[in-house]
Design an enzyme around this catalytic site. Sequence first.
Site, short mmCIF file in Angstrom:
data_model
loop_
_atom_site.label_atom_id
_atom_site.label_comp_id
_atom_site.label_asym_id
_atom_site.label_seq_id
_atom_site.Cartn_x
_atom_site.Cartn_y
_atom_site.Cartn_z
N LYS A 1 97.01 5.93 6.36
CA LYS A 1 97.44 4.83 6.79
C LYS A 1 95.57 4.03 7.16
O LYS A 1 95.66 2.69 6.28
CB LYS A 1 97.54 4.48 7.92
CG LYS A 1 98.11 2.95 8.73
CD LYS A 1 99.64 2.82 9.88
CE LYS A 1 98.87 1.26 10.33
NZ LYS A 1 99.78 1.31 11.19
N GLU B 1 89.59 14.42 8.93
CA GLU B 1 90.68 15.33 8.52
C GLU B 1 91.12 15.09 6.77
O GLU B 1 90.00 15.88 5.95
CB GLU B 1 91.26 15.38 9.28
CG GLU B 1 91.14 16.87 10.50
CD GLU B 1 90.50 14.93 11.39
OE1 GLU B 1 91.15 13.79 11.19
OE2 GLU B 1 91.33 15.28 12.57
N GLY C 1 102.05 5.60 11.91
CA GLY C 1 101.88 6.70 10.88
C GLY C 1 103.49 7.61 11.83
O GLY C 1 103.79 8.06 10.75
N ARG C 2 103.85 7.34 12.95
CA ARG C 2 104.66 8.42 12.75
C ARG C 2 106.70 8.36 12.48
O ARG C 2 107.13 9.19 12.59
CB ARG C 2 104.83 9.30 14.43
CG ARG C 2 104.88 8.42 15.16
CD ARG C 2 104.03 8.64 16.92
NE ARG C 2 103.91 7.77 17.93
CZ ARG C 2 103.34 7.23 17.69
NH1 ARG C 2 102.16 7.38 17.57
NH2 ARG C 2 103.17 6.38 18.74
N GLU D 1 103.89 12.05 21.20
CA GLU D 1 102.05 10.88 20.53
C GLU D 1 103.30 10.48 21.12
O GLU D 1 103.07 8.96 21.81
CB GLU D 1 102.66 10.98 19.34
CG GLU D 1 100.65 10.49 19.08
CD GLU D 1 100.14 10.79 17.80
OE1 GLU D 1 99.58 11.21 17.12
OE2 GLU D 1 101.14 10.23 16.88
N HIS E 1 116.40 35.41 18.73
CA HIS E 1 115.46 37.07 18.48
C HIS E 1 113.88 36.97 19.16
O HIS E 1 112.65 37.53 18.99
CB HIS E 1 115.55 38.00 17.36
CG HIS E 1 117.31 37.85 16.67
ND1 HIS E 1 117.75 39.30 16.69
CD2 HIS E 1 118.11 37.28 16.18
CE1 HIS E 1 118.56 39.28 16.78
NE2 HIS E 1 118.61 37.60 16.22
N LYS F 1 88.65 12.16 19.42
CA LYS F 1 88.12 12.13 18.26
C LYS F 1 86.38 11.64 18.48
O LYS F 1 85.31 12.20 17.99
CB LYS F 1 89.03 11.22 18.17
CG LYS F 1 89.86 11.29 17.21
CD LYS F 1 90.34 10.33 16.45
CE LYS F 1 91.44 10.45 16.03
NZ LYS F 1 92.13 9.26 15.83
C1 G6Q Z 1 100.57 8.82 14.29
C2 G6Q Z 1 99.09 8.69 14.52
C3 G6Q Z 1 98.64 9.70 13.49
C4 G6Q Z 1 98.12 9.58 12.23
C5 G6Q Z 1 96.68 9.97 11.78
C6 G6Q Z 1 96.62 10.07 10.36
O1 G6Q Z 1 101.69 8.41 14.51
O2 G6Q Z 1 98.98 6.95 14.39
O3 G6Q Z 1 99.01 10.87 13.52
O4 G6Q Z 1 99.14 9.43 11.15
O5 G6Q Z 1 95.78 9.91 12.54
O6 G6Q Z 1 96.30 8.71 9.66
P1 G6Q Z 1 95.84 7.91 8.99
O7 G6Q Z 1 96.88 7.54 8.16
O8 G6Q Z 1 95.09 6.62 9.52
O9 G6Q Z 1 95.02 8.78 8.08
#
Ligand code: G6Q
Length: 537
Positions: free
Chosen positions: A206, A212, A267-268, A353, A384, A504
């Site tokens: 996003k 990463e 994001g989620r 989250e 199990h 972070k």
């Molecule tokens: C989700 C969070 C988080 C995000 C990641 C990736 O709700 O905001 O999990 O999706 O940190 O972020 P980017 O899509 O910006 O790389």
Amino acid sequence: MPGRTALPAWKALAAHADAFANTHLRDLFGSDPERGERLTVEAAGWYFDYSKNRVADDTLRLLVDLADACGLRARIETMWRGEKINSTEQRAALHVALRASAGEKFIVDGEDVVPEVHATLARMADFSERVRSGAWRGFTGKPIRAIVNIGIGGSDLGPVMACEALRHYSRRDLVFRFVSNVDGTDFCEAIRDLDPAQTVFVVSSKTFTTQETLANARAARAWLLRALGEECAVGRHFVAVSTNAAEVAKFGIDPANMFGFRDWVGGRFSMDSAIGLSTMLAVGADNFRAMLGGFHAMDAHFRNAPFAHNLPVLHALLSVWNANFLGVESVAILPYDQYLKRFPAYLQQLVMESNGKQDTQHGERTDYATSPVFWGEPGTNGQHSFFQLLHQGTRRVACDFIGVRESLNPLGDQHELLLANLIAQTEALAFGKTAAQVRAEGSPERLVPHRTFDGNRPSNVLLAERITPASLGALVALYEHSVFVQGVIWDIDSFDQWGVELGKQLAARIVPELHDSNAPLAHDSSTNALIRRLRKT
Ligand code: G6Q
């Protein structure tokens, strides 16, 4: 508005919980032969049996009173109107617009966002079709055989879960891989057997600033260029999914190959946005649209059904009842369907989250518990493993059992075995086995306590006909809305995630300290010692 615990509805529930403390599910079922059919609701292809929760009709009435007292109806409408319900980040949370049909209107900052959503879907469909048909060629002219999604968190967990869940509907001659971890092993293992000339990377981010994802995307570009030699190859092998066109261009991906979305998609909550591009590549545009249809059907039910018959609302209110009034501290997500094996991991993020927070949206510390811990594994494997604790442990865990009537891979009577286990577990958790029953079976007296099951342990059952794109979409929407409702009851902002920031920031400070063995260290003695131990030289 008074704090949540000061609301008459909250106080009434607390008093009711005290009075209810010694009521067993055996009594509740014994006194109401219809209970198992009465305490159920169906919506968007999902049957929800909540009868094995420790609730009476009064409990449900009081929970609906609590939802009313917290202004839930108005909050749902506020979401649908595209208002900035993510108050700490001043953003709308309008994932419901991602599955709107063409004629609907969703307004954010005065603009109807639905046409743009559909335009993006059309571009995604066009690209997917070209890759799937072989019309999209790599730099050397070969067709694409492998798609690697690079992203993390919300830009990874949804697509991974959906691709796994819908594997039955996916193109088996294409390879799908997901790289998320900054640990180089993730990337190296993902590309090990791939041909760069036949691989497309979908860089999903996003913000397009995530450490990463950018590290992995740079590794991917270097791997590709080592094999194909020329910078201009990048255009045939990289596409981006992002809200940040400037950073995408800076990375070297042609903005024409970027699929966008907006900041009102969290994001989620984004697996049905352009972040779903890898899912669409796997299952095709028609199946992706069918998945959106499932989301939309649950959205319509959530918005319109009265709370007492509203699947996501009931699911959320039962979770609040368990967490705040019965002391349940964790929820096990137990899909009895192998295709849903990544669903618990997906839900961990969606739920924790969103609602793992200790301050109200007005910045006051809550004096009540918020999100329980979510975790889980598919059945019957979990049986199990950790089910011992579910049945006889000292900690109270609520369970969501998820199953389907029809297997996509019928194999002898194995599906009946699977379903029998699902049903049996809910029965055992609810009703247990008394000492008298154990003795009647002839158990030696010393083993009677060990063979006794108290029961009275709450569980939900969610059943669909089979795993389809639509049933998956409806299932995800159900949990999305349940999470939102719980956040409204707890008066928290379910759409921000400030709790991920501190780590972070500290990591950014430690990176150069690991690189430079002479850099002075001014952390605590443990942190200093760890850095010294892990320095390269
Ligand atoms: C989700 C969070 C988080 C995000 C990641 C990736 O709700 O905001 O999990 O999706 O940190 O972020 P980017 O899509 O910006 O790389």
